[in-house]
Enzyme design. Structure first.
Site, PDB file in Angstrom:
ATOM      1  N   HIS A  54       4.155  -0.836   3.798  1.00 49.70           N
ATOM      2  CA  HIS A  54       3.696   0.537   3.505  1.00 49.70           C
ATOM      3  C   HIS A  54       4.297   1.525   4.514  1.00 49.70           C
ATOM      4  CE1 HIS A  54       0.366   2.851   1.221  1.00 49.70           C
ATOM      5  NE2 HIS A  54       1.358   3.655   1.550  1.00 49.70           N
TER       6      HIS A  54
ATOM      7  N   ARG B  75       1.571   2.974  -5.338  1.00 43.74           N
ATOM      8  CA  ARG B  75       0.364   2.342  -4.818  1.00 43.74           C
ATOM      9  C   ARG B  75       0.322   0.887  -5.248  1.00 43.74           C
ATOM     10  NH1 ARG B  75      -0.072   5.565  -1.577  1.00 43.74           N
ATOM     11  NH2 ARG B  75      -1.560   7.281  -1.359  1.00 43.74           N
TER      12      ARG B  75
END
Lengths: 318, 318
Positions: free
Chosen positions: B281, B233
């Site tokens: 991502h 993350r």
């Protein structure tokens, strides 16, 4: 009598003969990279360790007993028209296999994950996800399925790719569909989305990666057009055919580590083709320590009668 | 009574609710992406499938029984201060693990094989082999050693890398040296040349990849400076610390798929850092079919009393 070994190693990382002298302190060495070696008496030479020896050099070693290749390929030796009829030992080593597997997997993943397009997006400061077909949807076909090819297949199977292989003789490797011989080549190609060539350079493989082969590859894969990856020999590819297929979309992408002419000339149009990844014959580099240990080990086997290993079959050319 | 399911999926590839309607034809769906859904009676909702739901949305579903995350991470759910105290199911699926393993191996190999420098050489029409340390000389340390981390380790071991892992609790995986807890973090870092973070975002992992952590990594690896790869993350990294370490050579390279702010702003200085590989991502994208099948399967388990699987431990936050 002292054993004399001729070294003609060419490669930057092998130019020093230090590792050989350390591995075989009882031997005498003629390092062909040294100017004064040109005056040496080659009739003393019992073994030669070479990469692309100048034509006739090995023939002048009148008492030569065996020739050692610095790499897994031996086309650089066979190109000598005056090559004496002696045993030729290939260098098959984990130190060579490991880097080759890394390079092949790296190129497969760069192609499958569209890394070049993400690189372009990064240069453009552009955020955006590209479509990502899953590994089992890609059929990888390895041409030349010896030790290196099988090691690559093992690692690629771990990602879940569908694996095919094509070679001269049938190979029974779990999880890999085996094709062999000229009769099965077109069926192999029609089931291949990503072609990985690890072929040795022989008469039969010269120019084999040409327009006809490219047009025979699968067109119904995840990207709609196939991918070609060559880590074998540049002489197996027709670069103008690969380039035009990359330009008109018959190939989705390509990765080449080897070229018809090496170094690749600075004015080659290949350099600027965006869906072509070029590396400078760097896939696998022989490790000097491992090579010297291998030669020492094989000479010991030869001298005490256990026999040389990894011998080249002259009728096959590899 | 018809079961009602709320979908708030955000991701481009999941915006259509078609696969859910096909997987659970007997259910009724409220797709939060549709404007008219805003008028729906949320008290009917029994299950919610979400990615980053707007704060308070789940709290308004007064008869909700379970929450399904669209991904393996759940920080996007915990960020809601009014989150009801209900079971949260993570989406752990081979369709997600496979792409993540591909991305991690791709980035490790691009860094180890210096692909960005070869890319530059290609742009410069320059031929030249770079030094190539062998895989066993690199120590890879995986932070966050759950299902994804272990799958990555398995595939990396096949290349011969030395593998370490750090997690909250000790993990016994063959070939991997396990470190755990805060006490062993500095020892883990000192033995890591390539750090791969797959950490979930919790209070404890927020900003953990900072200057102090970077300076604690091994400096005696093959490249003399370590490499950081983050597919966990963005909230776990301090981007200004990573950038300055890349600029002054304390980091040899980095690969980031996640960012403090996503999309990464177009004016971020990260985009132009040459030894930093950026992907948007995109390491692993949930497959709509697999996600719908997973939710249908878990709802069936819940309804017939077999119980939900892959539940989040609220005390740990993942």
């Amino acid at each position: 009598m002292t054993t004399t070994i001729l070294l003609d190693l060419k490669w930057e990382n092998l130019k020093s003969d230090r590792t050989f002298r350390q591995a075989m302190p009882e031997c005498q060495f003629i390092n062909w990279a040294d100017a004064e070696s040109k005056k040496a008496d080659l009739s003393q030479v019992k073994y030669a360790v070479v990469w692309g020896p100048e034509p006739g050099l090995l023939g002048r070693c009148s008492n030569l007993e065996a020739i050692f290749s610095v790499g897994a390929g031996v086309d650089h030796i066979f190109s000598d028209p005056d090559l004496p009829n002696l045993p030729i030992v290939r260098f098959v080593d984990p130190m060579l296999t490991g880097p080759m597997v890394e390079w092949v997997v790296l190129q497969v993943l760069m192609q499958v994950r569209q890394q070049r397009r993400y690189d372009q997006q990064q240069r453009d400061h552009q955020w955006g996800e590209l479509p990502q077909p899953s590994a089992p949807k890609f059929r990888i076909g390895i041409m030349g399925f010896g030790e290196l090819g099988q090691a690559c297949a093992q690692q690629l199977l771990g990602f879940g790719f569908a694996m095919n292989a094509w070679s001269n003789s049938p190979k029974d490797v779990e999880g890999v569909t085996s094709y062999f011989g000229n009769d099965q080549l077109s069926e192999f190609l029609a089931n291949t989305d990503i072609l990985v060539s690890l072929l040795p350079l022989t008469q039969a493989t010269t120019g084999i990666i040409n327009q006809q082969l490219i047009d025979g590859l699968a067109k119904d894969g995840p990207f709609g057009a196939p991918i070609v990856i060559n880590a074998g020999r540049g002489g197996s590819q027709v670069e103008s055919d690969i380039l035009s297929a990359l330009q008109d979309g018959r190939l989705h992408g390509a990765s080449l580590d080897v070229f018809e002419t090496e170094p690749l000339p600075a004015n080659s149009p290949l350099w600027d083709q965006p869906n072509l990844i070029i590396t400078p014959h760097a896939a696998a580099m022989s490790d000097p320590d491992a090579l010297a240990a291998h030669v020492a080990n094989q000479i010991a086997r030869h001298e005490d009668g256990r026999g040389l290993e990894n011998l080249v079959d002259r009728s096959l050319g590899y």
